[in-house]
Scaffold this motif. Structure first.
Motif, PDB file in Angstrom:
ATOM      1  N   ILE A 156       0.848  -1.201   0.000  1.00 49.34           N
ATOM      2  CA  ILE A 156       0.000   0.000   0.000  1.00 49.34           C
ATOM      3  C   ILE A 156       0.878   1.242   0.000  1.00 49.34           C
ATOM      4  O   ILE A 156       0.677   2.181  -0.778  1.00 49.34           O
ATOM      5  N   TYR A 157       1.848   1.213   0.883  1.00 47.63           N
ATOM      6  CA  TYR A 157       2.756   2.355   1.010  1.00 47.63           C
ATOM      7  C   TYR A 157       3.429   2.681  -0.313  1.00 47.63           C
ATOM      8  O   TYR A 157       3.539   3.840  -0.712  1.00 47.63           O
ATOM      9  N   LYS A 158       3.843   1.639  -1.033  1.00 44.94           N
ATOM     10  CA  LYS A 158       4.618   1.845  -2.261  1.00 44.94           C
ATOM     11  C   LYS A 158       3.783   2.511  -3.363  1.00 44.94           C
ATOM     12  O   LYS A 158       4.335   3.048  -4.313  1.00 44.94           O
ATOM     13  N   ARG A 159       2.466   2.455  -3.211  1.00 48.01           N
ATOM     14  CA  ARG A 159       1.639   3.054  -4.262  1.00 48.01           C
ATOM     15  C   ARG A 159       1.712   4.575  -4.242  1.00 48.01           C
ATOM     16  O   ARG A 159       1.397   5.219  -5.244  1.00 48.01           O
ATOM     17  N   ALA A 160       2.064   5.142  -3.088  1.00 49.39           N
ATOM     18  CA  ALA A 160       2.146   6.613  -3.002  1.00 49.39           C
ATOM     19  C   ALA A 160       3.042   7.028  -1.854  1.00 49.39           C
ATOM     20  O   ALA A 160       2.582   7.654  -0.897  1.00 49.39           O
ATOM     21  N   PRO A 161       4.307   6.667  -1.923  1.00 54.98           N
ATOM     22  CA  PRO A 161       5.237   6.920  -0.801  1.00 54.98           C
ATOM     23  C   PRO A 161       5.271   8.383  -0.378  1.00 54.98           C
ATOM     24  O   PRO A 161       5.271   8.684   0.825  1.00 54.98           O
ATOM     25  N   ASP A 162       5.253   9.267  -1.354  1.00 56.20           N
ATOM     26  CA  ASP A 162       5.330  10.686  -1.018  1.00 56.20           C
ATOM     27  C   ASP A 162       4.109  11.138  -0.226  1.00 56.20           C
ATOM     28  O   ASP A 162       4.223  11.831   0.785  1.00 56.20           O
ATOM     29  N   ALA A 163       2.944  10.740  -0.700  1.00 55.16           N
ATOM     30  CA  ALA A 163       1.714  11.107  -0.015  1.00 55.16           C
ATOM     31  C   ALA A 163       1.732  10.595   1.425  1.00 55.16           C
ATOM     32  O   ALA A 163       1.397  11.324   2.358  1.00 55.16           O
ATOM     33  N   PHE A 164       2.161   9.343   1.593  1.00 55.24           N
ATOM     34  CA  PHE A 164       2.185   8.768   2.940  1.00 55.24           C
ATOM     35  C   PHE A 164       3.208   9.447   3.840  1.00 55.24           C
ATOM     36  O   PHE A 164       3.075   9.449   5.056  1.00 55.24           O
ATOM     37  N   ARG A 165       4.242   9.993   3.231  1.00 54.08           N
ATOM     38  CA  ARG A 165       5.226  10.697   4.055  1.00 54.08           C
ATOM     39  C   ARG A 165       4.705  12.052   4.492  1.00 54.08           C
ATOM     40  O   ARG A 165       5.036  12.530   5.570  1.00 54.08           O
ATOM     41  N   GLN A 166       3.868  12.655   3.657  1.00 51.47           N
ATOM     42  CA  GLN A 166       3.461  14.029   3.953  1.00 51.47           C
ATOM     43  C   GLN A 166       2.121  14.158   4.673  1.00 51.47           C
ATOM     44  O   GLN A 166       1.912  15.105   5.417  1.00 51.47           O
TER      45      GLN A 166
END
Lengths: 259, 259
Positions: A156-166
DNA sequence: CTCAATTTGTTCGTATGTATG
DNA sequence: ACATACATACGAACAAATTGA
């Protein structure tokens, strides 16, 4: 009135601290109204069955906290505006949860030894292949009130790493069309602050906390999101509509409803 | 490891009690597995940055609680079966609430100066003409875990005084056909034990509690049932299905549903 | 069996904190 | 503010039980 000295035997916390916490409570719950004159030292001595000096020590604590003002010859008075507690309403439905999380001010914390996997309990589905571990602290007015420890399924994380970081992970998940949620639940118990927690939340070691565990399970019965959230106890509140299931017959259209 | 001594400055609770509560937590969360040998006194000294005797005092507390056994020359061991906490699941729907209340063991307590009226907050409807005040203590295995302070509208009470004296009021209300409930909700916050509470629940003064307020409002917007319930914090748990409103589309036929 | 290492248990002296009257 | 008693915390030294080489 009360046999405080016996209670003391049970608790081992210094008497003047116990007295202070009872008085603090009376102020916060407005049993002693803001600005009102509280009972005299003699009356308090009698009520709590303790020595004069002990009451004074308790009063000193609360004066330092800004909850009391004393004035020689006049008396001691409760503060004008006691702090507002329990401002954060824990969500009890998915929609409210997503809504409330949007305004979150949070700061990511680096973790040196992240646990590889969460430990799942009964009814929490099965482990994913791998997880990422994220920790953050939630703030209100520069004051920390919550710590989030999150295991998020790596795919799941890999689908939008940037979004999950921010952004808060739940927000990201809620907005994505490609995440199927079958179950979402939250468990709340009352705990107490360990050293790491007391440090991050700036509360006393052993002070009460609300420990929330929020778990999302996808349609393959895999736990894709496991969050252990620790709130300071005086920040939160929980409101439950016992008849909600009878009212929301139509229900909000949520992505979570998709199968 | 942790700067416990600095934390101590903030909390003023005796050091050995703080150490004990951190260790207690490790046992209860099974970071120290049941039966396992825990770190030696020397290691604990180093970790907590306290003197030998202080660690020993903490260990003594936990030994008395049955959470630790020590053996000279061998070491100190975590208990085989730590007590199960959080056994009481707070209900989040009307049906579950009624169901869970049926098995209640409770003892009525006489009240000398009952408050005439409850103090209602926003969203809690309007006052009835008069109320009766009932107080009871809930037990499990002869151990108290909850205190109920109930304001019940007098005209409701008068319809079945004997039933209300003998059974939990909610059960009685749920079974009667002549009570119309429009709203039922419950609010939970974390509080701390005042002298009266610590006495009835046999917990330390200032120990954390869960304060539940359960309010029933009839179709005339009158608050007919206002219960302030105080649980000891380690007895309870709250489980919320965040997607419940999407699932129970049909919903249980409840008397509460009648209009 | 003995010895040394490990680990809990006990004691002393000292300083400070807590609580009473 | 004073005198008194007890609790808390430290550091250090020593005693007693267990283990394994």
């Amino acid at each position: 009135m009360f046999e405080l000295s016996k209670v003391y035997d049970r608790s081992r916390v210094p008497l003047y601290i116990q007295v202070a916490s009872v008085m603090r409570r009376r102020i916060e719950t407005k049993q002693w109204h803001p600005g009102q004159k509280i009972p005299t030292l003699v009356e308090l001595e009698r009520e709590f069955q303790v020595a004069r000096v002990t009451v004074r020590q308790a009063v000193d604590i609360l004066r330092e906290e800004g909850l009391l003002r004393s004035q020689q010859g006049r008396g001691t008075f409760a503060a004008e505006k006691p702090v507002d507690r329990h401002w954060f309403k824990l969500a009890t439905t998915w929609d409210v949860l997503i809504e409330s999380i949007k305004n979150n001010v949070l700061k990511r914390i680096k973790v040196d030894n992240p646990p590889q996997f969460p430990t799942l309990r009964e009814g929490e589905g099965e482990l994913a292949d791998s997880y990422v571990f994220l920790r953050s602290v939630q703030y209100k007015d520069a004051e920390p009130y919550g710590i989030v420890n999150l295991h998020l399924a790596k795919d799941i994380y890999k689908r939008a790493p940037d979004a999950f970081r921010q952004h808060p992970a739940l927000t990201v998940i809620a907005e994505r069309k490609d995440v199927d949620i079958q179950h979402a639940h939250q468990t709340v118990v009352i705990g107490s602050a360990d050293p790491a927690t007391s440090d991050l939340l700036q509360i006393a070691l052993g002070a009460p906390t609300a420990e929330c565990r929020c778990v999302l399970i996808d349609r393959n019965n895999v736990a894709i999101y496991i969050a252990d959230i620790i709130y300071r106890s005086d920040a939160i509140q929980l409101h439950i509509d016992l008849l909600a299931h009878l009212r929301s017959s139509s229900g909000g259209r949520t992505k979570a409803a998709r199968r």
